[in-house]
Design an enzyme around this catalytic site. Structure first.
Site, mmCIF file in Angstrom:
data_model
loop_
_atom_site.group_PDB
_atom_site.id
_atom_site.type_symbol
_atom_site.label_atom_id
_atom_site.label_comp_id
_atom_site.label_asym_id
_atom_site.label_seq_id
_atom_site.Cartn_x
_atom_site.Cartn_y
_atom_site.Cartn_z
ATOM 1 C CG PHE A 9 -35.741 6.777 -33.211
ATOM 2 C CD1 PHE A 9 -36.715 7.617 -32.704
ATOM 3 C CD2 PHE A 9 -34.431 7.236 -33.274
ATOM 4 C CE1 PHE A 9 -36.400 8.891 -32.253
ATOM 5 C CE2 PHE A 9 -34.102 8.511 -32.822
ATOM 6 C CZ PHE A 9 -35.089 9.335 -32.313
ATOM 7 N NE ARG B 17 -29.382 17.799 -34.057
ATOM 8 C CZ ARG B 17 -30.682 17.728 -33.780
ATOM 9 N NH1 ARG B 17 -31.541 17.454 -34.729
ATOM 10 N NH2 ARG B 17 -31.124 17.912 -32.550
ATOM 11 C CG ASP C 173 -31.536 14.561 -32.377
ATOM 12 O OD1 ASP C 173 -32.662 14.798 -32.867
ATOM 13 O OD2 ASP C 173 -31.303 14.607 -31.158
ATOM 14 C CE LYS D 267 -29.934 22.084 -31.175
ATOM 15 N NZ LYS D 267 -28.941 21.353 -30.331
#
Ligand code: IMP
Ligand code: MG
Length: 171
Positions: A149, A162, A156, A40
């Site tokens: 990260f 997101r 996400d 996604k």
């Protein structure tokens, strides 16, 4: 979970995406391009990039998963949603959000090559080279980033963040 700090703001994202779009437009002048959006995470990037290209861009979607949850790669790649249309003889650009270890992309590129596209290139918004274990040839890179990260603009953490319009990192 700590707070989210901005790494790349909206303006920088937009500017860089316009540059990549211009480069692709030039290199594929007069050709139909098939984008393969890797769900996604790369939805936001794919859509914004496609909108900035003046020319024929078709969209295909594929979903693989290499992450169970959290921030560590499981190392195991599963096909969750396969292509629905043929890419045979197409000029394909695989559009990814981020390349980290490279495991997902090296697997995916080999898989897609078996479907005999005319050409296949790889475009990633973010490149995190520090943790690369599989070599992948990347044709278009938005930004090289440090080993943090990151979330937002499609990326996400456990399906969250997101929809942030910028790239941030978790402290
Ligand atoms: P790779 O197989 O290790 O290159 O992992 C690629 C995939 O891991 C990406 O498509 C993302 O879904 C996910 N990923 C890697 N790094 C990050 C990150 O910093 N934030 C969010 N997702 C990430
Ligand atoms: Mg992804």
């Amino acid at each position: 979970m700590g707070e989210i700090k901005t790494l790349i703001d909206e303006e920088k994202l937009s500017k860089r995406i316009s540059e990549i779009a211009g480069q692709i437009e030039k290199e594929y002048a007069g050709k139909e391009i098939t984008f393969i959006c890797i769900l996604k995470g790369s939805v936001f990037f794919t859509v914004d990039l496609a909108k900035k290209i003046n020319g024929d861009v078709k969209l295909e979607f594929i979903r693989v998963s290499s992450y169970n949850d959290g921030t560590e790669s499981s190392g195991e790649i599963k096909m969750k949603l396969d292509l629905k249309d043929s890419i045979k003889d197409k000029d394909v650009i695989v559009v990814e959000d981020i390349i980290d270890t490279g495991k997902t992309l090296s697997y995916l590129i080999e898989y897609l090559k078996m479907k005999k596209p005319n050409t296949i290139r790889l475009c990633t918004l973010l490149d995190k080279p520090d943790r690369r274990v599989e070599k992948v040839k990347v044709d278009y890179i938005g930004f090289q980033i440090p080993d943090k990260f990151v979330v937002g603009y499609g990326l996400d953490f456990d399906e969250k963040y997101r929809n942030l319009p910028y790239i941030g990192y978790i402290e």
